[in-house]
Design an enzyme around this catalytic site. Sequence first.
Site, short mmCIF file in Angstrom:
data_model
loop_
_atom_site.label_atom_id
_atom_site.label_comp_id
_atom_site.label_asym_id
_atom_site.label_seq_id
_atom_site.Cartn_x
_atom_site.Cartn_y
_atom_site.Cartn_z
N SER A 103 74.95 64.11 79.17
CA SER A 103 74.95 64.35 77.72
C SER A 103 73.55 64.83 77.35
O SER A 103 72.68 64.04 77.03
CB SER A 103 75.32 63.08 76.97
N LYS A 178 79.48 66.99 72.34
CA LYS A 178 79.39 65.63 72.90
C LYS A 178 78.51 64.75 72.01
O LYS A 178 78.85 63.60 71.72
CB LYS A 178 78.83 65.70 74.33
N LYS A 247 70.12 57.79 72.27
CA LYS A 247 69.71 59.17 72.60
C LYS A 247 70.72 60.18 72.07
O LYS A 247 70.36 61.20 71.47
CB LYS A 247 69.58 59.31 74.14
P1 NAD Z 1 72.87 55.67 84.61
O1 NAD Z 1 71.56 55.26 84.05
O2 NAD Z 1 73.82 54.62 85.09
O3 NAD Z 1 72.65 56.71 85.83
C1 NAD Z 1 71.68 57.72 85.83
C2 NAD Z 1 71.27 57.96 87.28
O4 NAD Z 1 70.37 59.06 87.31
C3 NAD Z 1 70.54 56.76 87.90
O5 NAD Z 1 71.14 56.43 89.15
C4 NAD Z 1 69.09 57.26 88.07
O6 NAD Z 1 68.45 56.73 89.21
C5 NAD Z 1 69.31 58.75 88.20
N1 NAD Z 1 68.14 59.54 87.80
C6 NAD Z 1 67.46 59.45 86.63
N2 NAD Z 1 66.46 60.37 86.60
C7 NAD Z 1 66.54 61.06 87.77
C8 NAD Z 1 65.79 62.14 88.33
N3 NAD Z 1 64.78 62.69 87.67
N4 NAD Z 1 66.14 62.59 89.57
C9 NAD Z 1 67.18 62.03 90.25
N5 NAD Z 1 67.92 61.00 89.78
C10 NAD Z 1 67.60 60.52 88.54
O7 NAD Z 1 73.54 56.58 83.48
P2 NAD Z 1 75.11 56.88 83.27
O8 NAD Z 1 75.69 55.82 82.39
O9 NAD Z 1 75.72 57.22 84.57
O10 NAD Z 1 75.00 58.21 82.35
C11 NAD Z 1 74.69 59.50 82.89
C12 NAD Z 1 74.91 60.52 81.79
O11 NAD Z 1 76.27 60.48 81.35
C13 NAD Z 1 74.06 60.29 80.53
O12 NAD Z 1 73.66 61.52 80.00
C14 NAD Z 1 75.03 59.57 79.59
O13 NAD Z 1 74.66 59.75 78.23
C15 NAD Z 1 76.34 60.23 79.95
N6 NAD Z 1 77.56 59.44 79.73
C16 NAD Z 1 77.63 58.13 80.07
C17 NAD Z 1 78.82 57.44 79.86
C18 NAD Z 1 78.97 55.96 80.21
O14 NAD Z 1 79.98 55.36 79.80
N7 NAD Z 1 78.05 55.36 80.98
C19 NAD Z 1 79.94 58.09 79.31
C20 NAD Z 1 79.85 59.46 79.01
C21 NAD Z 1 78.65 60.12 79.22
#
Ligand code: NAD
Length: 295
Positions: A103, A178, A247
């Site tokens: 997102s 989104k 965010k």
């Molecule tokens: P999360 O924090 O669980 O996972 C993010 C991952 O990215 C982590 O494993 C972290 O180590 C990795 N990461 C961060 N910076 C990095 C970098 N520079 N290089 C390599 N790896 C890196 O987050 P999430 O809940 O999986 O969400 C991911 C995205 O999806 C976000 O943008 C969030 O807004 C969106 N999203 C989340 C959900 C939800 O229900 N969790 C639903 C829809 C959308």
Amino acid sequence: MTTEKTVGFIGLGRMGAPMAGNLARAGYKLVLFDRQSDITNRLAEQCGGRAATTPAEVGRSASVVITMLPDSTAVRQVVLGDGREWGIADAAPVGTIFVDMSSSAPADTRGLAGELQQRSLSLIDAPVSGGVAKAVSGTLTIITGGEPALIESISPLLLAMGSSCIHAGPIGAAHAMKALNNYVSAAGLAAASEALRIGSTFGIDPAVMVDIFNASTGRNNSTENKFHQFILPQTFASGFSLGLMAKDLDLARDLADTSGEFAPLLKRCAELWRQAAEALGPDADHTEFIRFTRN
Ligand code: NAD
């Protein structure tokens, strides 16, 4: 089923790991990277993918690269590098398709697409809705932005992670959509949280209130899928963090500011969710927002 395509997957957190798992089950060969190497290695072992040690290594191996990272800053860092480390684009052959399923900020997405185009690389924005449960079951709603023919060319890949793809418009439109979707979702959760507190102080059982909302016009996704499941039992285990929701609201507010549209409810909502993330910590579950509305 097997496929010739090697797909790079960067960001293997709560959403990325199950999404990558579904691609592996659909027969895609995966090259995986997360900045937490233990996560990368564990998932590579589980789904038979290859663990990369740098983003550039992913660029050398994959024809399509998916990012599922917290925000645009992280996406830019892995795609273009950060001055200390090469990015995926530095190693990717001409024609590589980047698919940002995070997102992200719509304006940053448009900027990144322009920079990639100068290197003959393409970008699609494809954020998702449905949360961890639908990431696991492969039934996410995938919102797409970008060139329709390009999106069509990777639709089997997208549909291995979701049950539907809806095209929002040109590049960046899906990320804008989104952010606006999550504003509407967060406003619904906030409104129901306030109503629940007022009603329960008046003497109405909160569980009964949620049932009445769900049988009435006040129902929304949170009353249907979050209150009985995570909020009333106080498990707060939806898998979507408060920091990420705050965010998304900041992104929606920025969009409103750029558009010049009057959006007082969005601005107040963004402020409240930001304050909640500061008070409870960004890693708290977003369903814990109800704790912030206490006196
Ligand atoms: P999360 O924090 O669980 O996972 C993010 C991952 O990215 C982590 O494993 C972290 O180590 C990795 N990461 C961060 N910076 C990095 C970098 N520079 N290089 C390599 N790896 C890196 O987050 P999430 O809940 O999986 O969400 C991911 C995205 O999806 C976000 O943008 C969030 O807004 C969106 N999203 C989340 C959900 C939800 O229900 N969790 C639903 C829809 C959308």
